[in-house]
Enzyme design. Structure first.
Site, PDB file in Angstrom:
ATOM      1  N   LYS A   1      48.565  30.017  49.301  1.00 20.67           N
ATOM      2  CA  LYS A   1      48.832  30.210  48.071  1.00 20.67           C
ATOM      3  C   LYS A   1      49.575  31.633  47.656  1.00 20.67           C
ATOM      4  O   LYS A   1      48.824  32.928  47.825  1.00 20.67           O
ATOM      5  CB  LYS A   1      47.349  30.201  46.877  1.00 20.67           C
ATOM      6  CG  LYS A   1      47.939  30.278  45.493  1.00 20.67           C
ATOM      7  CD  LYS A   1      46.946  30.980  44.745  1.00 20.67           C
ATOM      8  CE  LYS A   1      47.523  32.368  44.601  1.00 20.67           C
ATOM      9  NZ  LYS A   1      48.881  32.799  43.899  1.00 20.67           N
ATOM     10  N   PRO A   2      50.904  31.705  47.700  1.00 21.15           N
ATOM     11  CA  PRO A   2      51.621  32.823  47.466  1.00 21.15           C
ATOM     12  C   PRO A   2      51.273  33.348  46.090  1.00 21.15           C
ATOM     13  O   PRO A   2      51.009  32.668  45.195  1.00 21.15           O
ATOM     14  CB  PRO A   2      52.928  32.496  47.734  1.00 21.15           C
ATOM     15  CG  PRO A   2      52.900  31.270  47.308  1.00 21.15           C
ATOM     16  CD  PRO A   2      51.846  30.288  47.464  1.00 21.15           C
TER      17      PRO A   2
ATOM     18  N   GLU B   1      41.917  41.586  53.589  1.00 18.55           N
ATOM     19  CA  GLU B   1      42.730  42.666  53.634  1.00 18.55           C
ATOM     20  C   GLU B   1      42.959  43.294  52.208  1.00 18.55           C
ATOM     21  O   GLU B   1      43.755  42.873  51.500  1.00 18.55           O
ATOM     22  CB  GLU B   1      44.160  42.342  54.378  1.00 18.55           C
ATOM     23  CG  GLU B   1      44.159  41.905  55.794  1.00 18.55           C
ATOM     24  CD  GLU B   1      43.662  43.155  56.718  1.00 18.55           C
ATOM     25  OE1 GLU B   1      43.833  44.119  56.122  1.00 18.55           O
ATOM     26  OE2 GLU B   1      43.365  42.539  58.026  1.00 18.55           O
TER      27      GLU B   1
ATOM     28  N   SER C   1      52.652  49.856  61.283  1.00 21.97           N
ATOM     29  CA  SER C   1      52.259  48.437  61.368  1.00 21.97           C
ATOM     30  C   SER C   1      52.986  47.986  62.552  1.00 21.97           C
ATOM     31  O   SER C   1      54.350  48.239  62.699  1.00 21.97           O
ATOM     32  CB  SER C   1      52.601  47.709  60.051  1.00 21.97           C
ATOM     33  OG  SER C   1      51.834  48.370  59.099  1.00 21.97           O
TER      34      SER C   1
ATOM     35  N   GLU D   1      52.261  34.427  42.366  1.00 18.16           N
ATOM     36  CA  GLU D   1      53.235  33.692  41.478  1.00 18.16           C
ATOM     37  C   GLU D   1      54.557  34.688  41.582  1.00 18.16           C
ATOM     38  O   GLU D   1      55.475  33.978  40.747  1.00 18.16           O
ATOM     39  CB  GLU D   1      52.405  33.629  39.992  1.00 18.16           C
ATOM     40  CG  GLU D   1      52.190  35.088  39.627  1.00 18.16           C
ATOM     41  CD  GLU D   1      51.850  34.892  38.053  1.00 18.16           C
ATOM     42  OE1 GLU D   1      52.226  34.137  37.280  1.00 18.16           O
ATOM     43  OE2 GLU D   1      50.673  35.834  37.833  1.00 18.16           O
TER      44      GLU D   1
ATOM     45  N   GLU E   1      44.343  53.569  43.986  1.00 21.28           N
ATOM     46  CA  GLU E   1      45.852  53.271  44.208  1.00 21.28           C
ATOM     47  C   GLU E   1      46.803  53.226  43.443  1.00 21.28           C
ATOM     48  O   GLU E   1      46.644  52.681  42.379  1.00 21.28           O
ATOM     49  CB  GLU E   1      45.846  51.574  45.172  1.00 21.28           C
ATOM     50  CG  GLU E   1      45.770  51.413  46.263  1.00 21.28           C
ATOM     51  CD  GLU E   1      45.942  50.122  46.423  1.00 21.28           C
ATOM     52  OE1 GLU E   1      45.576  49.375  45.981  1.00 21.28           O
ATOM     53  OE2 GLU E   1      46.556  49.831  47.702  1.00 21.28           O
TER      54      GLU E   1
ATOM     55  N   CYS F   1      50.037  48.701  50.900  1.00 20.88           N
ATOM     56  CA  CYS F   1      48.360  48.981  50.898  1.00 20.88           C
ATOM     57  C   CYS F   1      48.221  50.258  51.954  1.00 20.88           C
ATOM     58  O   CYS F   1      47.054  50.977  51.934  1.00 20.88           O
ATOM     59  CB  CYS F   1      47.644  47.827  51.474  1.00 20.88           C
ATOM     60  SG  CYS F   1      48.416  47.016  52.812  1.00 20.88           S
TER      61      CYS F   1
HETATM   62  P1  NAP Z   1      46.104  40.649  43.586  1.00 22.19           P
HETATM   63  O1  NAP Z   1      46.430  40.622  42.368  1.00 22.19           O
HETATM   64  O2  NAP Z   1      44.739  40.754  44.246  1.00 22.19           O
HETATM   65  O3  NAP Z   1      46.851  39.212  44.103  1.00 22.19           O
HETATM   66  C1  NAP Z   1      46.790  38.731  45.276  1.00 22.19           C
HETATM   67  C2  NAP Z   1      46.761  37.296  45.451  1.00 22.19           C
HETATM   68  O4  NAP Z   1      45.569  36.912  44.994  1.00 22.19           O
HETATM   69  C3  NAP Z   1      47.802  36.770  44.528  1.00 22.19           C
HETATM   70  O5  NAP Z   1      48.275  35.388  45.312  1.00 22.19           O
HETATM   71  C4  NAP Z   1      47.262  36.245  43.218  1.00 22.19           C
HETATM   72  O6  NAP Z   1      47.883  35.329  42.729  1.00 22.19           O
HETATM   73  C5  NAP Z   1      45.636  35.787  43.935  1.00 22.19           C
HETATM   74  N1  NAP Z   1      44.762  35.823  42.846  1.00 22.19           N
HETATM   75  C6  NAP Z   1      44.639  36.534  41.699  1.00 22.19           C
HETATM   76  N2  NAP Z   1      43.576  35.982  41.005  1.00 22.19           N
HETATM   77  C7  NAP Z   1      43.011  35.040  41.745  1.00 22.19           C
HETATM   78  C8  NAP Z   1      41.735  34.259  41.681  1.00 22.19           C
HETATM   79  N3  NAP Z   1      40.976  34.216  40.856  1.00 22.19           N
HETATM   80  N4  NAP Z   1      41.474  33.313  42.624  1.00 22.19           N
HETATM   81  C9  NAP Z   1      42.261  33.279  43.812  1.00 22.19           C
HETATM   82  N5  NAP Z   1      43.468  33.815  43.916  1.00 22.19           N
HETATM   83  C10 NAP Z   1      43.641  34.711  42.928  1.00 22.19           C
HETATM   84  O7  NAP Z   1      47.056  41.795  44.493  1.00 22.19           O
HETATM   85  P2  NAP Z   1      48.357  41.919  44.229  1.00 22.19           P
HETATM   86  O8  NAP Z   1      48.564  42.826  43.115  1.00 22.19           O
HETATM   87  O9  NAP Z   1      49.155  40.725  44.566  1.00 22.19           O
HETATM   88  O10 NAP Z   1      48.580  42.857  45.645  1.00 22.19           O
HETATM   89  C11 NAP Z   1      48.425  44.292  45.565  1.00 22.19           C
HETATM   90  C12 NAP Z   1      47.346  44.361  46.113  1.00 22.19           C
HETATM   91  O11 NAP Z   1      47.041  43.964  47.587  1.00 22.19           O
HETATM   92  C13 NAP Z   1      47.118  46.112  46.458  1.00 22.19           C
HETATM   93  O12 NAP Z   1      45.628  46.231  46.126  1.00 22.19           O
HETATM   94  C14 NAP Z   1      47.302  46.287  47.898  1.00 22.19           C
HETATM   95  O13 NAP Z   1      46.750  47.391  48.530  1.00 22.19           O
HETATM   96  C15 NAP Z   1      46.725  44.885  48.545  1.00 22.19           C
HETATM   97  N6  NAP Z   1      47.223  44.738  49.834  1.00 22.19           N
HETATM   98  C16 NAP Z   1      46.339  44.684  51.046  1.00 22.19           C
HETATM   99  C17 NAP Z   1      47.051  44.643  52.188  1.00 22.19           C
HETATM  100  C18 NAP Z   1      46.173  44.904  53.506  1.00 22.19           C
HETATM  101  O14 NAP Z   1      46.621  44.484  54.591  1.00 22.19           O
HETATM  102  N7  NAP Z   1      45.101  45.395  53.344  1.00 22.19           N
HETATM  103  C19 NAP Z   1      48.443  44.071  52.279  1.00 22.19           C
HETATM  104  C20 NAP Z   1      49.223  44.186  51.145  1.00 22.19           C
HETATM  105  C21 NAP Z   1      48.453  44.509  49.881  1.00 22.19           C
HETATM  106  P3  NAP Z   1      48.920  35.541  41.580  1.00 22.19           P
HETATM  107  O15 NAP Z   1      49.756  36.594  41.955  1.00 22.19           O
HETATM  108  O16 NAP Z   1      49.824  34.032  41.375  1.00 22.19           O
HETATM  109  O17 NAP Z   1      48.105  35.768  40.247  1.00 22.19           O
END
Ligand code: NAP
Length: 526
Positions: free
Chosen positions: A222-223, A297, A488, A225, A428, A331
């Protein structure tokens, strides 16, 4: 809350998306074409089959069952790039069934066979790195050079795990009784739910899917949106590479519905997630019901510590790289720059000069190194953090406001005299803002650096070998860069301490996350 705001910026429309299916015939184009208008770029990507807009279930491209679509926007100009299927629980259940049915035949292939197909996928990703890079810049906004760099980085996980597929060794344990033989087998966990964010639309997928497929697992991806197009193009190339139907499925749309279907299904044996800490915690709770394995992650709050004895040039280069890559939306981005008092003035002055020169703009434009933020909600969050810091006594040294280009562009910013209690140092910022904190002693720097629930990456700049070891060991972080801002790589373990996550990705350790250990005790062998 932020996610809800982001959702408001997207329009879900009730119509079928019409997609022409073409055989892949495009090859890497010259850089000249990257400056062409978005429209002709989109039609070229369509014509070469890399602009897929449907979900992939059991090897077939399918619309959402109720015909709904969701628009994907270019953050640099707000234009709609495409409308993709907006899927939910029904499609996810079918994708899980497809992955479940594909698991037995896929896991029974020889490791060499799986390895060859992964290698084919790697080759195709590299062959199409310019088009994939263009897709990333279109939907995510990062400069094209960085986007193509992400394709190389993302593909490297497929190459690395294609090789590792052949090294899933077990063990023979010396028996405790003469007629016994004790063995340890490593077996794939089964169907894996893969949930990924928008900031690295390709690499966050391949870092999970590479080891999963290498071990013999099958996946439902699931990428985000915001960036489904890169994921769908990579899936198209996976199909082309001979990875059988059902082994790799992609559904996107209603995140909570898709997430819940993955969590509730007893056929899904593992959830691997990259994204925010808040959603990661929700998934961890949800996975408890069926006792799934979980890898997370999550978010970071990286300290970047510049000591008095640092090489100024090295510290500047490293700090710029770790702070401003992807406009601060990674991140492992430095979230707090801690500078020792003896070098504070010199460092902030040189850092300010360098940051002033960073060219902001559409990622396809020549010389641009800072693209837009992903959406309006992200800009508002960044700006609110900056305003909070200013209201509490911090000083803007460079930037500090929305960019005159409009849309979601924000000025590369440095804020001095930040205190660790300020919002900008606690959470963050996920944008091009470098908060600088002054410190006196090594002990104080370590204390400030560790004073957070996050523990993903940390950076130190010093010319002292003893201090390098001392501080690297004292930092409660999964990754430490010493005199280096870009850390990385597919060959090293990536992951966090504390609330930054569970498990590791990349490297030989990354494979373990997708394996069960089976102990076989054979009796009556004497
Ligand atoms: P996010 O809002 O948590 O979304 C990540 C994924 O989860 C998206 O595909 C999102 O879908 C999905 N999602 C949202 N609500 C969900 C639910 N209730 N059930 C299942 N899936 C759900 O994070 P983001 O804003 O995309 O990414 C930024 C965050 O990622 C930052 O905090 C960053 O630090 C972290 N990150 C961490 C790493 C690491 O390796 N530690 C690497 C990269 C990023 P939708 O987008 O379709 O809503």
């Amino acid at each position: 809350m932020m996610k809800r705001m982001m959702m408001l910026t997207r329009t879900v429309v009730n119509r079928f998306t019409i997609v022409q299916s073409h055989s892949l015939r495009c090859h890497s184009q010259s850089r000249r074409q990257m400056s062409m208008g978005s429209e002709s770029l989109v039609s070229r990507l369509k014509s070469c089959g890399l602009l897929q807009t449907k979900g992939l279930i059991g090897g077939k491209w399918v619309d959402a069952y109720d015909g709904r679509t969701i628009e994907v926007h270019n953050p640099a100009n707000g234009q709609v790039i495409a409308s993709v299927a907006c899927m939910g629980d029904k499609e996810t259940k079918d994708a899980i069934s497809a992955a479940y049915d594909a698991f037995a035949p896929w896991s029974k292939l020889t490791a060499a066979d799986r390895s060859n197909r992964l290698r084919n996928w790697y080759n195709l990703l590299i062959q199409h790195k310019e088009e994939l890079g263009q897709l990333i810049t279109l939907e995510q906004g990062k400069p094209i050079k960085e986007a193509i760099g992400e394709v190389g980085y993302g593909a490297s996980f497929i190459e690395f795990f294609a090789e590792e597929a052949k090294r899933v060794y077990g063990d023979i344990i010396p028996a405790t009784l003469p007629d016994r033989r004790l063995f340890v087998l490593k077996q794939p966990v089964g169907v894996v739910g893969v949930v990924t964010p928008w900031n690295f639309p390709l690499a966050m997928i391949t870092r999970k899917v590479g080891p999963a497929l290498a071990c013999g697992c099958t996946v439902v991806i699931k990428p985000s949106e915001f960036t489904p197009l890169t994921a769908l193009a990579a899936a198209e190339l996976a199909l082309q590479s001979g990875i059988p139907p059902g082994v790799l499925n992609v559904v996107m749309g209603d995140a909570p519905k898709i997430g819940n279907s993955l969590l509730e299904s007893p056929q899904v044996r593992k959830i691997t997630f990259t994204g925010s800490t808040a959603i990661g915690k929700k998934l961890m709770v949800g996975a408890a019901e069926t006792v799934k394995k979980v890898s997370l992650e999550l978010g970071g709050n990286a300290p970047c510590i510049v000591f008095d004895d640092a090489d100024l040039e090295v510290a500047l280069k490293g700090s710029l790289a770790t702070k401003f890559r992807n406009s601060g939306q990674t991140c492992v981005c430095a979230n707090r720059i801690l500078v020792q008092e003896g070098i504070y003035e010199k460092f902030t002055s040189a850092f300010s000069n360098a940051v002033q020169d960073l060219k902001v703009g559409n990622g396809f434009s020549e010389g641009v190194v800072q693209g837009p933020l992903i959406n309006e909600a992200a800009v508002q969050k960044v700006d609110s953090f900056v305003q909070d810091a200013i209201s509490k006594g911090a000083k803007v040294l460079v930037g500090g406001k929305r960019h005159s280009l409009g849309f979601t562009f924000y000025e590369p910013t440095i804020i001095g005299d930040v205190k660790n209690e300020m919002l900008i140092a606690r959470q963050e910022v996920f944008g091009p803002v470098a908060p600088v904190i002054r410190f006196k002693t090594e002990e104080e720097a370590i204390q400030i650096a560790n004073d957070t629930n996050a523990g993903l990456a940390a950076y130190i700049f010093t010319n002292s070998m003893k201090r390098s070891w001392r501080v690297a060991e004292a930092l409660e972080y999964g990754i430490v860069g010493v005199n280096e801002g870009l850390v990385s790589t597919e060959v090293a373990p990536f992951g966090g301490y504390k609330q930054s996550g569970l498990g590791r990705e990349g490297s030989k350790y990354g494979l373990d996350e997708y394996l069960e250990i089976k102990y076989v005790c054979m009796g009556n062998m004497g």
